[in-house]
Design a protein around this motif. Structure first.
Motif, PDB file in Angstrom:
ATOM      1  N   UNK A   1       0.825  -1.206   0.000  1.00 35.55           N
ATOM      2  CA  UNK A   1       0.000   0.000   0.000  1.00 35.55           C
ATOM      3  C   UNK A   1       0.859   1.256   0.000  1.00 35.55           C
ATOM      4  N   UNK A   2       0.307   2.337  -0.523  1.00 33.61           N
ATOM      5  CA  UNK A   2       1.008   3.616  -0.503  1.00 33.61           C
ATOM      6  C   UNK A   2       1.349   3.996   0.930  1.00 33.61           C
ATOM      7  N   UNK A   3       2.490   4.666   1.109  1.00 35.03           N
ATOM      8  CA  UNK A   3       2.954   4.991   2.456  1.00 35.03           C
ATOM      9  C   UNK A   3       1.933   5.842   3.212  1.00 35.03           C
ATOM     10  N   UNK A   4       1.252   6.779   2.525  1.00 35.75           N
ATOM     11  CA  UNK A   4       0.305   7.637   3.232  1.00 35.75           C
ATOM     12  C   UNK A   4      -0.908   6.848   3.713  1.00 35.75           C
ATOM     13  N   UNK A   5      -1.296   5.803   2.988  1.00 35.42           N
ATOM     14  CA  UNK A   5      -2.392   4.960   3.454  1.00 35.42           C
ATOM     15  C   UNK A   5      -1.972   4.140   4.670  1.00 35.42           C
ATOM     16  N   UNK A   6      -0.761   3.606   4.637  1.00 37.08           N
ATOM     17  CA  UNK A   6      -0.254   2.888   5.802  1.00 37.08           C
ATOM     18  C   UNK A   6      -0.252   3.787   7.033  1.00 37.08           C
ATOM     19  N   UNK A   7       0.243   5.013   6.855  1.00 32.59           N
ATOM     20  CA  UNK A   7       0.323   5.935   7.983  1.00 32.59           C
ATOM     21  C   UNK A   7      -1.053   6.257   8.550  1.00 32.59           C
ATOM     22  N   UNK A   8      -2.025   6.485   7.667  1.00 29.88           N
ATOM     23  CA  UNK A   8      -3.375   6.813   8.132  1.00 29.88           C
ATOM     24  C   UNK A   8      -3.989   5.666   8.920  1.00 29.88           C
ATOM     25  N   UNK A   9      -3.812   4.436   8.444  1.00 29.78           N
ATOM     26  CA  UNK A   9      -4.409   3.299   9.127  1.00 29.78           C
ATOM     27  C   UNK A   9      -3.711   3.021  10.458  1.00 29.78           C
ATOM     28  N   UNK A  10      -2.385   3.170  10.487  1.00 27.03           N
ATOM     29  CA  UNK A  10      -1.664   2.977  11.735  1.00 27.03           C
ATOM     30  C   UNK A  10      -2.114   3.999  12.774  1.00 27.03           C
ATOM     31  N   UNK A  11      -2.266   5.262  12.368  1.00 26.78           N
ATOM     32  CA  UNK A  11      -2.721   6.293  13.297  1.00 26.78           C
ATOM     33  C   UNK A  11      -4.129   6.005  13.807  1.00 26.78           C
ATOM     34  N   UNK A  12      -4.992   5.479  12.931  1.00 25.51           N
ATOM     35  CA  UNK A  12      -6.354   5.144  13.333  1.00 25.51           C
ATOM     36  C   UNK A  12      -6.375   4.162  14.490  1.00 25.51           C
ATOM     37  N   UNK A  13      -5.412   3.248  14.522  1.00 28.41           N
ATOM     38  CA  UNK A  13      -5.356   2.236  15.571  1.00 28.41           C
ATOM     39  C   UNK A  13      -4.457   2.653  16.733  1.00 28.41           C
ATOM     40  N   UNK A  14      -3.395   3.390  16.418  1.00 28.43           N
ATOM     41  CA  UNK A  14      -2.463   3.785  17.477  1.00 28.43           C
ATOM     42  C   UNK A  14      -3.112   4.729  18.481  1.00 28.43           C
TER      43      UNK A  14
END
Length: 306
Positions: free
Chosen positions: A210-223
């Motif tokens: 996945x694109x890096x910005x999508x990874x970051x958004x999903x990680x933040x959603x859970x973090x």
């Protein structure tokens, strides 16, 4: 200005090196001009090095840290843990070319004195060749910085590990490297991945993560909920209250717990967002991002009531 350091650690020394890395990271964070940093542990077999990226306000601040007595002392203490020498490069952040990518190669070249013009002409030829290869996404070329960085630095950006490796192993590239041998003293390449791919595994056919910005958004959603709930349910009342731990230690324990939980939560959640993570379509990407933003708002509203 970003300082990129790649270090290979002796087998069995990873834990000890990780502790040392925390010490030198803290020292860098106290240095004038320091902005931020990230540490990427090895991810074999693709990335076998530790990669540290430290951003400074300007080249003078980065150079001062590189030459500082404190950094020198810390590096001397780490020598028994290292397998070979560090690769250290300064990259100008305002240079057009390479953005964060699923996979990149950092290539450094030591040019023989007086052969700089020949090297530049050769670099143009190899740049043209690699731009025609499948999966190529960007390229940055950095000349030496006198007194700071003696190597010529190139950073290649590809969409997948398979496409990058195909170029690195290609007969065309090997032929070009043979042509460069007369004016190169040293040449080597190392592959670097971005930070969260271990939680977003690529499919077996080698397609792009996945694109890096999508990874970051999903990680933040859970973090965010993990950190928030651990803080109000465990860290404050139990660790700092009942156990009497200082804030810095309780926070460290909370970070450890958060990372461990994300190792399970992110892969599980990413399956539900697979339609968004795997899509390169504009409208699908925007729809997924809008959904994530709504979920951010829901977390904020919910936790504002607690």
């Amino acid at each position: 200005m970003t300082l990129v350091t790649q270090t290979r650690v002796r087998e069995g020394m990873a834990e000890q090196f990780g502790q040392w890395q925390s010490t030198i990271s803290a020292a860098a964070a106290e240095f004038p001009g320091f902005i931020t940093q990230s540490v990427l542990p090895p991810n074999p077999p693709v990335q076998v090095d530790w990669v540290v990226q430290q951003q400074f306000a300007n080249v003078e601040a980065a150079s001062a840290w590189l030459r500082s007595e404190r950094r020198t002392r810390l590096l001397d203490a780490a020598q028994p843990m290292l397998a070979g020498h560090d690769d250290v490069h300064l990259v100008r952040d305002n240079t057009a070319g390479v953005r964060p990518a699923p996979v990149s190669a950092v290539i450094s070249s030591r040019v023989r004195p007086g052969e700089e013009a020949a090297f530049r002409a050769w670099e143009q030829r190899i740049a043209i060749a690699q731009a025609k290869t499948a999966g190529f996404q960007g390229y940055r070329f950095e000349p030496p910085i006198p007194g700071v960085q003696e190597d010529w630095l190139a950073i290649l950006r590809f969409d997948t590990e398979r496409n990058l490796q195909a170029w690195l192993d290609s007969p065309e590239r090997k032929k070009l490297l043979e042509e460069a041998a007369p004016f190169l003293e040293e040449f080597h390449a190392r592959v670097v991945r971005t930070g969260f791919e271990q939680w977003f595994p690529s499919v077996a056919d080698g397609s792009s993560p996945p694109a890096a910005w999508k990874q970051n958004m999903l990680v933040l959603l859970l973090l965010y909920p993990v950190v928030f709930l651990f803080g109000i349910w465990v860290q404050t009342p139990l660790l700092m209250g009942n156990a009497g731990l200082p804030f810095w230690l309780a926070l460290f324990i909370g970070n450890v717990v958060s990372v461990l939980l994300l190792n399970w939560l992110v892969p599980w959640t990413s399956r539900g967002f697979g339609w968004w993570l795997a899509s390169a379509g504009r409208w699908t990407s925007l729809a997924g991002a809008a959904l994530i933003l709504l979920l951010y708002a829901a977390w904020l509203l919910l936790f504002s009531k607690l």
